[in-house]
Write a protein that holds these residues in place. Sequence first.
Motif, short mmCIF file in Angstrom:
data_model
loop_
_atom_site.label_atom_id
_atom_site.label_comp_id
_atom_site.label_asym_id
_atom_site.label_seq_id
_atom_site.Cartn_x
_atom_site.Cartn_y
_atom_site.Cartn_z
N ILE A 36 -59.62 -25.39 34.00
CA ILE A 36 -59.56 -25.15 32.55
C ILE A 36 -58.77 -23.86 32.36
O ILE A 36 -59.13 -22.82 32.88
N THR A 37 -57.67 -23.95 31.61
CA THR A 37 -56.78 -22.82 31.43
C THR A 37 -56.19 -22.82 30.03
O THR A 37 -56.41 -23.75 29.27
N ASP A 38 -55.44 -21.81 29.70
CA ASP A 38 -54.70 -21.73 28.43
C ASP A 38 -55.54 -22.11 27.22
O ASP A 38 -55.21 -23.05 26.50
N GLN A 39 -56.62 -21.41 27.03
CA GLN A 39 -57.47 -21.67 25.86
C GLN A 39 -58.04 -23.08 25.82
O GLN A 39 -58.26 -23.63 24.76
N GLY A 40 -58.26 -23.71 26.97
CA GLY A 40 -58.89 -25.01 27.01
C GLY A 40 -58.09 -26.16 27.58
O GLY A 40 -58.57 -27.28 27.63
N ARG A 41 -56.89 -25.90 28.04
CA ARG A 41 -56.08 -26.96 28.66
C ARG A 41 -56.71 -27.39 29.98
O ARG A 41 -57.14 -26.55 30.78
N ILE A 42 -56.75 -28.70 30.24
CA ILE A 42 -57.34 -29.24 31.47
C ILE A 42 -56.22 -29.69 32.40
O ILE A 42 -55.34 -30.45 32.00
N ARG A 43 -56.27 -29.19 33.64
CA ARG A 43 -55.33 -29.62 34.68
C ARG A 43 -56.17 -30.16 35.84
O ARG A 43 -57.24 -29.67 36.11
N VAL A 44 -55.64 -31.18 36.52
CA VAL A 44 -56.34 -31.78 37.65
C VAL A 44 -55.42 -31.76 38.86
O VAL A 44 -54.25 -32.11 38.77
N PHE A 45 -55.99 -31.33 39.99
CA PHE A 45 -55.25 -31.26 41.25
C PHE A 45 -56.02 -32.02 42.32
O PHE A 45 -57.25 -32.03 42.31
N ASP A 46 -55.31 -32.63 43.25
CA ASP A 46 -55.98 -33.15 44.44
C ASP A 46 -56.50 -31.93 45.21
O ASP A 46 -55.80 -30.92 45.33
N ALA A 47 -57.71 -32.03 45.71
CA ALA A 47 -58.32 -30.89 46.42
C ALA A 47 -57.78 -30.85 47.84
O ALA A 47 -58.16 -31.66 48.68
N LEU A 48 -56.90 -29.91 48.09
CA LEU A 48 -56.27 -29.78 49.41
C LEU A 48 -56.99 -28.78 50.30
O LEU A 48 -56.73 -28.73 51.50
N LEU A 49 -57.85 -27.98 49.72
CA LEU A 49 -58.52 -26.91 50.45
C LEU A 49 -60.03 -27.07 50.36
O LEU A 49 -60.54 -27.71 49.47
N GLY A 50 -60.73 -26.42 51.26
CA GLY A 50 -62.18 -26.50 51.25
C GLY A 50 -62.85 -25.49 50.34
O GLY A 50 -64.06 -25.52 50.17
N VAL A 51 -62.08 -24.58 49.77
CA VAL A 51 -62.65 -23.55 48.89
C VAL A 51 -61.80 -23.43 47.64
O VAL A 51 -60.63 -23.82 47.62
N ILE A 52 -62.40 -22.89 46.59
CA ILE A 52 -61.68 -22.61 45.35
C ILE A 52 -62.16 -21.27 44.81
O ILE A 52 -63.20 -20.76 45.21
N THR A 53 -61.40 -20.72 43.91
CA THR A 53 -61.76 -19.51 43.21
C THR A 53 -61.30 -19.66 41.77
O THR A 53 -60.55 -20.58 41.46
N TYR A 77 -55.00 -22.45 40.21
CA TYR A 77 -55.10 -23.13 41.50
C TYR A 77 -53.74 -23.26 42.18
O TYR A 77 -53.62 -23.03 43.38
N ASP A 78 -52.70 -23.61 41.42
CA ASP A 78 -51.38 -23.74 42.04
C ASP A 78 -50.87 -22.40 42.56
O ASP A 78 -50.17 -22.34 43.56
N TRP A 79 -51.24 -21.29 41.91
CA TRP A 79 -50.88 -19.97 42.43
C TRP A 79 -51.52 -19.76 43.79
O TRP A 79 -50.88 -19.26 44.73
N HIS A 80 -52.79 -20.13 43.93
CA HIS A 80 -53.48 -19.96 45.22
C HIS A 80 -52.82 -20.81 46.32
O HIS A 80 -52.69 -20.34 47.45
N LEU A 81 -52.42 -22.02 45.98
CA LEU A 81 -51.74 -22.85 46.98
C LEU A 81 -50.45 -22.19 47.44
O LEU A 81 -50.15 -22.17 48.64
N THR A 82 -49.69 -21.63 46.53
CA THR A 82 -48.45 -20.93 46.87
C THR A 82 -48.75 -19.67 47.67
O THR A 82 -48.08 -19.39 48.68
N ASN A 83 -49.75 -18.92 47.26
CA ASN A 83 -50.09 -17.66 47.93
C ASN A 83 -50.53 -17.86 49.38
O ASN A 83 -50.31 -16.99 50.22
N LEU A 84 -51.11 -19.00 49.69
CA LEU A 84 -51.54 -19.25 51.07
C LEU A 84 -50.38 -19.20 52.06
O LEU A 84 -50.59 -18.92 53.24
N ARG A 85 -49.18 -19.42 51.59
CA ARG A 85 -48.01 -19.36 52.48
C ARG A 85 -47.84 -17.97 53.09
O ARG A 85 -47.23 -17.82 54.15
#
Length: 99
Positions: free
Chosen positions: A57-74, A79-87
């Motif tokens: 849930i982002t941008d004042q209520g916008r819903i985005r859905v991702f396939d869960a590629l990792l075992g943890v979230i924050t 979420y896409d920033w975290h996927l990029t940052n893992l590099r």
Amino acid sequence: GDLMNWILSSFTTVEEVRSNLDEVRVVYVNDESFGGAPLPFHWKVADPSGASIIIEITDQGRIRVFDALLGVITNSPSYDWHLTNLRNYLGLRPGPEMS
């Protein structure tokens, strides 16, 4: 709380959840008693088959859905920033570097 109650009481598979999220309308309320935590918020939803998604849930209520590629979230940032940052950590190994 209400989002997860709705998911758990209404669906049995991740695909059912994914296909019904367009019914959700998130009203953003800045509630200081909640600790003033900023968006985005994340929830991981999994089913017995092993399928899993991340709901963001982002941008004042916008819903985005991702396939869960990792075992943890924050929560924040997105979420896409975290996927990029893992590099930044691909070559990281435990312990001292062996020469």
